[in-house]
Design a protein around this motif. Structure first.
Motif: not given
Length: 328
Positions: A203-226
């Motif tokens: 479960f923790s590895s799946i959660t980790s995968d989801l978080m990293f997938l969310a990072i990969m698909t982020s828009r990377y706006a300036e506010e996102d780095f906050y």
């Protein structure tokens, strides 16, 4: 004075203001002390100047230079490389820059947030233009880090899922028994440790995968780095560490079940090598993780309340003397 602010020599600045209190209003090569402190990203000296200004704080922070740049325009400029290099990783550097800009924005009156300088540029526009390269570097750093960690998390999830159906010592294979297919050591304490650790790892590895997938698909706006991107990376790294520790515990428990009848000493080396692996990962990744947690949840921008008693007394005294002189 410019050199003292650049290198953060707070004691020198404090002594100078004690002798020459008018310096907070003077210009040094066209820039006031507060503008230099903001440009050089020196929050201690900035806090000192703001405290000394007393009731004239609004007037001080609203002053502009010859090109009509407000202090928010100075905060929008890219920090000196020496200050940027104090933080590891382009994404965390960008986060620090956004925090600094927002910190200065909070001390400026709302009517000055959208003022334009002599080049007809707002502070927000200057910030975007000056930080384009850092945003790109931060995006690349985030994606590279997330991609590497995602591979590890996926491998752990695969192993943990497979281990759930290939339990140590196998299952009962008696078609005439009601317990057919039940693990042989189901009632054992070591098997319970194996089952719990394997479930946590999955479960923790799946959660980790989801978080990293969310990072990969982020828009990377300036506010996102906050906060958005750092929070996802913090959760991803934390769950990845938990999954690695859990899968090692699961392996140790399974190894013990298989070999304990013949080799009672087997759990000792397994536990030792497993501990070394966990400590090695923690040693390599924990500094970055700790830095991210500190900068994300405990930012010290203009919030330094840990000044020494001597400095507090001096700044309070200076503020009172300035007010008394004005009244005279």
């Amino acid at each position: 004075m410019t050199t003292a602010i650049e290198y953060g020599i707070t004691e020198f600045v404090t002594e100078c203001l004690d002798k020459f209190r008018f310096l907070i209003w003077d210009e040094f090569d066209g820039e006031t002390m507060i503008q230099i402190a903001i440009k050089e990203r020196n929050e201690k000296i900035l806090n000192l100047i703001l405290e000394i200004s007393g009731n004239d704080r609004d007037d001080l922070v609203s002053r502009e230079d010859n090109n009509y740049n407000s202090i928010l325009h100075y905060a929008a400029k890219l920090a000196p490389s020496a200050k940027l290099n104090l933080v590891s990783g382009a994404a965390l550097q960008m986060q620090r820059e956004v925090q600094w800009f927002k910190g200065v924005e909070n001390i400026v009156h709302s009517q000055y947030k959208y003022t334009r300088n002599g080049d007809k540029e707002t502070a927000k526009y200057v910030f975007t233009e000056k930080h384009k390269d850092l945003v790109e570097k931060g995006e690349k750093w985030m994606k590279d880090t997330s991609g590497s960690c995602m591979v590890v998390a996926t491998l752990i999830a695969t192993v943990a899922f497979a281990a759930a159906f290939t339990v140590p010592r196998g299952n009962i294979s008696d078609t005439n028994s009601l317990q057919n297919g039940v693990p042989i050591f189901l009632s054992g304490r070591t098997f319970a440790i194996f089952a719990v650790a394997d479930s946590v790892a999955l479960f923790s590895s799946i959660t980790s995968d989801l978080m990293f997938l969310a990072i990969m698909t982020s828009r990377y706006a300036e506010e996102d780095f906050y906060k958005s991107l750092p929070q996802k990376l913090i959760i991803g790294l934390a769950t990845l560490f938990i999954s690695m520790a859990s899968i090692l515990i699961s392996f140790g428990a399974a190894f013990t079940i298989v070999l304990r009848d013949k080799y009672s000493w087997a759990p000792i080396p397994v536990a030792s090598f497993g501990l070394v692996s966990v400590l090695l990962f923690a040693f390599l990744e924990f500094p970055l993780f700790l830095q991210m947690v500190y900068f994300t949840y405990f930012p010290s921008i203009f919030g330094n309340k840990n000044q020494s008693v001597t400095n507090k007394k001096k700044t309070t005294k200076l503020a009172k003397e300035i007010e008394a002189k004005k009244e005279l």
